[in-house]
Design a protein around this motif. Structure first.
Motif, PDB file in Angstrom:
ATOM      1  N   ARG A   1      29.547  45.030  39.868  1.00 28.85           N
ATOM      2  CA  ARG A   1      29.190  45.394  41.235  1.00 28.85           C
ATOM      3  C   ARG A   1      27.726  45.059  41.505  1.00 28.85           C
ATOM      4  N   THR A   2      26.860  45.322  40.521  1.00 30.27           N
ATOM      5  CA  THR A   2      25.430  45.032  40.681  1.00 30.27           C
ATOM      6  C   THR A   2      25.191  43.537  40.870  1.00 30.27           C
ATOM      7  N   MET A   3      25.881  42.719  40.076  1.00 31.63           N
ATOM      8  CA  MET A   3      25.737  41.267  40.204  1.00 31.63           C
ATOM      9  C   MET A   3      26.161  40.792  41.586  1.00 31.63           C
ATOM     10  N   LEU A   4      27.268  41.339  42.095  1.00 30.35           N
ATOM     11  CA  LEU A   4      27.750  40.938  43.416  1.00 30.35           C
ATOM     12  C   LEU A   4      26.783  41.380  44.507  1.00 30.35           C
ATOM     13  N   LEU A   5      26.246  42.588  44.385  1.00 27.40           N
ATOM     14  CA  LEU A   5      25.278  43.072  45.378  1.00 27.40           C
ATOM     15  C   LEU A   5      24.050  42.168  45.421  1.00 27.40           C
ATOM     16  N   GLU A   6      23.586  41.736  44.250  1.00 28.28           N
ATOM     17  CA  GLU A   6      22.374  40.913  44.197  1.00 28.28           C
ATOM     18  C   GLU A   6      22.631  39.490  44.678  1.00 28.28           C
ATOM     19  N   ARG A   7      23.741  38.884  44.272  1.00 27.50           N
ATOM     20  CA  ARG A   7      23.980  37.475  44.560  1.00 27.50           C
ATOM     21  C   ARG A   7      24.623  37.232  45.920  1.00 27.50           C
TER      22      ARG A   7
ATOM     23  N   ILE B   1      42.380  37.509  42.072  1.00 26.68           N
ATOM     24  CA  ILE B   1      41.255  38.429  41.913  1.00 26.68           C
ATOM     25  C   ILE B   1      41.744  39.671  41.179  1.00 26.68           C
ATOM     26  N   HIS B   2      41.125  39.976  40.056  1.00 25.47           N
ATOM     27  CA  HIS B   2      41.560  41.098  39.228  1.00 25.47           C
ATOM     28  C   HIS B   2      40.418  42.091  39.031  1.00 25.47           C
ATOM     29  N   THR B   3      40.755  43.361  39.025  1.00 26.04           N
ATOM     30  CA  THR B   3      39.784  44.413  38.735  1.00 26.04           C
ATOM     31  C   THR B   3      39.769  44.667  37.235  1.00 26.04           C
ATOM     32  N   VAL B   4      38.584  44.668  36.660  1.00 29.79           N
ATOM     33  CA  VAL B   4      38.413  45.029  35.257  1.00 29.79           C
ATOM     34  C   VAL B   4      37.838  46.435  35.259  1.00 29.79           C
ATOM     35  N   ARG B   5      38.664  47.389  34.966  1.00 32.12           N
ATOM     36  CA  ARG B   5      38.302  48.797  35.132  1.00 32.12           C
ATOM     37  C   ARG B   5      37.008  49.135  34.377  1.00 32.12           C
ATOM     38  N   GLY B   6      36.084  49.729  35.111  1.00 37.54           N
ATOM     39  CA  GLY B   6      34.814  50.131  34.519  1.00 37.54           C
ATOM     40  C   GLY B   6      33.807  49.013  34.390  1.00 37.54           C
ATOM     41  N   SER B   7      34.210  47.778  34.774  1.00 32.23           N
ATOM     42  CA  SER B   7      33.302  46.642  34.606  1.00 32.23           C
ATOM     43  C   SER B   7      33.028  45.899  35.908  1.00 32.23           C
ATOM     44  N   GLY B   8      34.078  45.455  36.602  1.00 27.33           N
ATOM     45  CA  GLY B   8      33.859  44.691  37.819  1.00 27.33           C
ATOM     46  C   GLY B   8      35.093  43.908  38.214  1.00 27.33           C
ATOM     47  N   TYR B   9      34.880  42.653  38.604  1.00 25.11           N
ATOM     48  CA  TYR B   9      35.975  41.828  39.101  1.00 25.11           C
ATOM     49  C   TYR B   9      35.900  40.450  38.431  1.00 25.11           C
TER      50      TYR B   9
ATOM     51  N   ASN C   1      30.351  51.501  49.809  1.00 21.16           N
ATOM     52  CA  ASN C   1      31.467  50.797  49.164  1.00 21.16           C
ATOM     53  C   ASN C   1      31.620  49.391  49.734  1.00 21.16           C
ATOM     54  N   VAL C   2      30.484  48.749  50.089  1.00 19.38           N
ATOM     55  CA  VAL C   2      30.528  47.432  50.716  1.00 19.38           C
ATOM     56  C   VAL C   2      31.219  46.400  49.823  1.00 19.38           C
ATOM     57  N   VAL C   3      30.983  46.441  48.517  1.00 18.50           N
ATOM     58  CA  VAL C   3      31.613  45.482  47.608  1.00 18.50           C
ATOM     59  C   VAL C   3      33.115  45.701  47.574  1.00 18.50           C
ATOM     60  N   GLU C   4      33.522  46.938  47.373  1.00 10.46           N
ATOM     61  CA  GLU C   4      34.940  47.254  47.283  1.00 10.46           C
ATOM     62  C   GLU C   4      35.675  46.878  48.573  1.00 10.46           C
ATOM     63  N   THR C   5      35.036  47.142  49.719  1.00 10.60           N
ATOM     64  CA  THR C   5      35.653  46.830  51.005  1.00 10.60           C
ATOM     65  C   THR C   5      35.876  45.328  51.164  1.00 10.60           C
ATOM     66  N   HIS C   6      34.874  44.543  50.822  1.00 12.24           N
ATOM     67  CA  HIS C   6      34.985  43.091  50.994  1.00 12.24           C
ATOM     68  C   HIS C   6      35.953  42.475  49.975  1.00 12.24           C
ATOM     69  N   VAL C   7      35.973  43.008  48.755  1.00 17.61           N
ATOM     70  CA  VAL C   7      36.935  42.513  47.772  1.00 17.61           C
ATOM     71  C   VAL C   7      38.356  42.799  48.247  1.00 17.61           C
TER      72      VAL C   7
END
Length: 225
Positions: free
Chosen positions: A172-178, A211-219, A189-195
Motif C-alpha cells: 500500500r505504501t509503494m502504491l501511495l508513493e508511486r 489482480i490478486h490481494t496478498v493478505r498482509g502485504s499488498g497487491y 482507503n484510497v488505494v483499496e477503493t481504486h483497486v
C-alpha cells in the motif's frame, strides 16, 4: 518477451514453446514461411526464431521480405544448415544471429535474451502487455482480450504501475508513493477503493482474475492462468 517461432517441425516448436512458457515468455508458432511473414507483419514481437528450411517461403526469403518491408524485429535462424557460407548468407539476408541444430534450450534462451536487450536500448516502451491485457501508453488505451476498457486517469496510472511490476507484490505504501505521490499515510482507503474499481473493469467482466490481494502485504498483477 513475445516470440514468434517459424518452424515446420512441430516437436521442436512445442519444445521451444514449453521452455519459453516456463520462463514466463509468450510464444506464437506457425509451420510455414508465409504464415511467419503474415504474423510478423501484423503483430508485434520482440524476437523471431526462424528455421531456414520451410515449406513454401523458405527462411532466407522470409527474412529478406521482412527487411524489405521495413520490419526490423530481431531474428535468429535455428537450423541444421550450418556451413560457414550458409551462416554468412543467413546473416547477410538480415538475420541477427544463427544457432545450429541440435541445440541446447539454455543457449537459445540466452541468445534470445541478448537480442532483446540489444534492441531494447534503442526501443522506447510504448505498449505494456501482461497476458491478454494490453496498455498503449501513447494512445492511453487499455484492452483485455481485444475488448477496450475505459479507465479514469488515476486508474490508468495505477494499472500502469501494476503492469510494469508484474509478478511483484506492491505494498500500500509503494502504491501511495508511486501512484498518488503521497509520502505519508493519508489515513484513507484510497488505494483499496481504486483497486476495487480497477478489478471491476479488468477482472470481473472476464473469466479469470489478474489482480490478486496478498493478505498482509499488498497487491500483485499476474497473467491470467
Amino acid at each position: 518477451m513475445k516470440i514468434l517461432i517459424v518452424e515446420d517441425d512441430t516437436t521442436t516448436a512445442a519444445y521451444i514453446r514449453s521452455g519459453l512458457g516456463e520462463e514466463g515468455h509468450e510464444a506464437d508458432h506457425t509451420p510455414t514461411g508465409i504464415g511467419g511473414l503474415e504474423l510478423a507483419c501484423t503483430r508485434d514481437y520482440d524476437v523471431l526464431v526462424i528455421d531456414r528450411m520451410l515449406p513454401g517461403l523458405d527462411g532466407l526469403s522470409l527474412v529478406r521480405a521482412l527487411r524489405s518491408l521495413g520490419r526490423s524485429t530481431p531474428a535468429i535462424f535455428l537450423t541444421a544448415v550450418g556451413g560457414v557460407d550458409d551462416r554468412v548468407e543467413g546473416l547477410e539476408a538480415g538475420a541477427d544471429d544463427y544457432l545450429l541444430k541440435p541445440f541446447a534450450f539454455s543457449e537459445l534462451l540466452a541468445r534470445l535474451n541478448a537480442l532483446n536487450r540489444r534492441t531494447a536500448v534503442h526501443r522506447e516502451e510504448v505498449v505494456l502487455r501482461v497476458g491478454d491485457l494490453e496498455m498503449d501508453l501513447i494512445g492511453r488505451r487499455v484492452t483485455r482480450a481485444g475488448c477496450e476498457i475505459e479507465l479514469q486517469p488515476r486508474e490508468f496510472r495505477l494499472l500502469e504501475y501494476l503492469m510494469r511490476n508484474r509478478g511483484r507484490v506492491l505494498t500500500r505504501t509503494m502504491l501511495l508513493e508511486r501512484v498518488w505521490e503521497f509520502h505519508f499515510d493519508p489515513k484513507t482507503n484510497v488505494v483499496e477503493t481504486h483497486v476495487s474499481r480497477l478489478r471491476s473493469k479488468i477482472d470481473r467482466p472476464f473469466d479469470s482474475e489478474m489482480i490478486h490481494t496478498v493478505r498482509g502485504s499488498g497487491y500483485v498483477l499476474n497473467a491470467a492462468a
